[in-house]
Design a protein around this motif. Sequence first.
Motif, mmCIF file in Angstrom:
data_model
loop_
_atom_site.group_PDB
_atom_site.id
_atom_site.type_symbol
_atom_site.label_atom_id
_atom_site.label_comp_id
_atom_site.label_asym_id
_atom_site.label_seq_id
_atom_site.Cartn_x
_atom_site.Cartn_y
_atom_site.Cartn_z
ATOM 1 N N PHE A 165 0.831 -1.200 0.000
ATOM 2 C CA PHE A 165 0.000 0.000 0.000
ATOM 3 C C PHE A 165 0.867 1.253 0.000
ATOM 4 N N THR A 166 0.555 2.175 -0.883
ATOM 5 C CA THR A 166 1.411 3.343 -1.088
ATOM 6 C C THR A 166 1.040 4.504 -0.167
ATOM 7 N N ASN A 167 2.001 5.400 0.020
ATOM 8 C CA ASN A 167 1.724 6.629 0.773
ATOM 9 C C ASN A 167 0.616 7.433 0.099
ATOM 10 N N GLU A 168 0.625 7.440 -1.235
ATOM 11 C CA GLU A 168 -0.414 8.166 -1.979
ATOM 12 C C GLU A 168 -1.791 7.590 -1.690
ATOM 13 N N LEU A 203 3.586 4.380 7.985
ATOM 14 C CA LEU A 203 3.161 4.173 6.605
ATOM 15 C C LEU A 203 3.849 2.934 6.039
ATOM 16 N N ALA A 204 3.073 2.059 5.408
ATOM 17 C CA ALA A 204 3.602 0.795 4.902
ATOM 18 C C ALA A 204 4.738 1.018 3.916
ATOM 19 N N GLU A 205 4.561 1.917 2.961
ATOM 20 C CA GLU A 205 5.592 2.178 1.961
ATOM 21 C C GLU A 205 6.903 2.603 2.634
ATOM 22 N N ASP A 206 6.810 3.529 3.568
ATOM 23 C CA ASP A 206 8.012 4.017 4.252
ATOM 24 C C ASP A 206 8.710 2.893 5.019
#
Length: 230
Positions: free
Chosen positions: A161-164, A178-181
């Motif tokens: 899942f992206t930050n966007e 955040l998953a992406e981070d």
Amino acid sequence: MTKALIVVTNTARFGTLNKATGVWFSEATHFHDVMAAHDIDVDYVSPTGGYVPLDPGSIAESEMDELNWRYYGDQRYRQVNLANSLAPSQVNPADYALIYYAGGHGTMWDFPNSQAIAKIAEAIYAQGGLITAVCHGVVGLLPIQNPDGSTFIAGKQLTGFTNEEEAINQLTTAVPFLAEDALKAAGAAYHKTAAYTENVIVDGRLITGQNPQSAHGVGEAAVKWLAGKA
């Protein structure tokens, strides 16, 4: 007999916020249905076992396709897999050819801290099996280690899942991270596409999907790998 183990969250609430969460229903059902279509038995496990909450947003009318309604209306499915998911202590990793981490925001609280499920994934991988995950479920990959104690996903090609997408949900500040981070910080080679479009990344025996739209594709990629192994 080939079996798949689906990991689902026990977390029903966004931390201290008065906001409900749980597993994102289609991320469980769409993967499960691919397994069933290929005669692969499925069990469900959660960090503490027992009751699995559904994210209310995932059973909104706009999210419920025909497949979801079929599973939602199946009393045995609900009773066995959602009301009485297995606890990690009830799982024998030798029984499974793959493990799949389904998403939903609840996973952000309990997946990264579940060493017991991480050990199950490590055992399945060590015996030649697959590790797969989708959307927020990819945070379950964070505690998995290689036999030498190094981080499993370091250097691996993957997505999640992206930050966007989190910003579109307006939940960036509601989640603990955040998953992406987190995937990037763990050394993964993270890849993403446009928000809420299917994206499945295969890196050997690791298969990941970006969002709910990718759950079916992760299942298909897993079946393709299993067929090639047979």
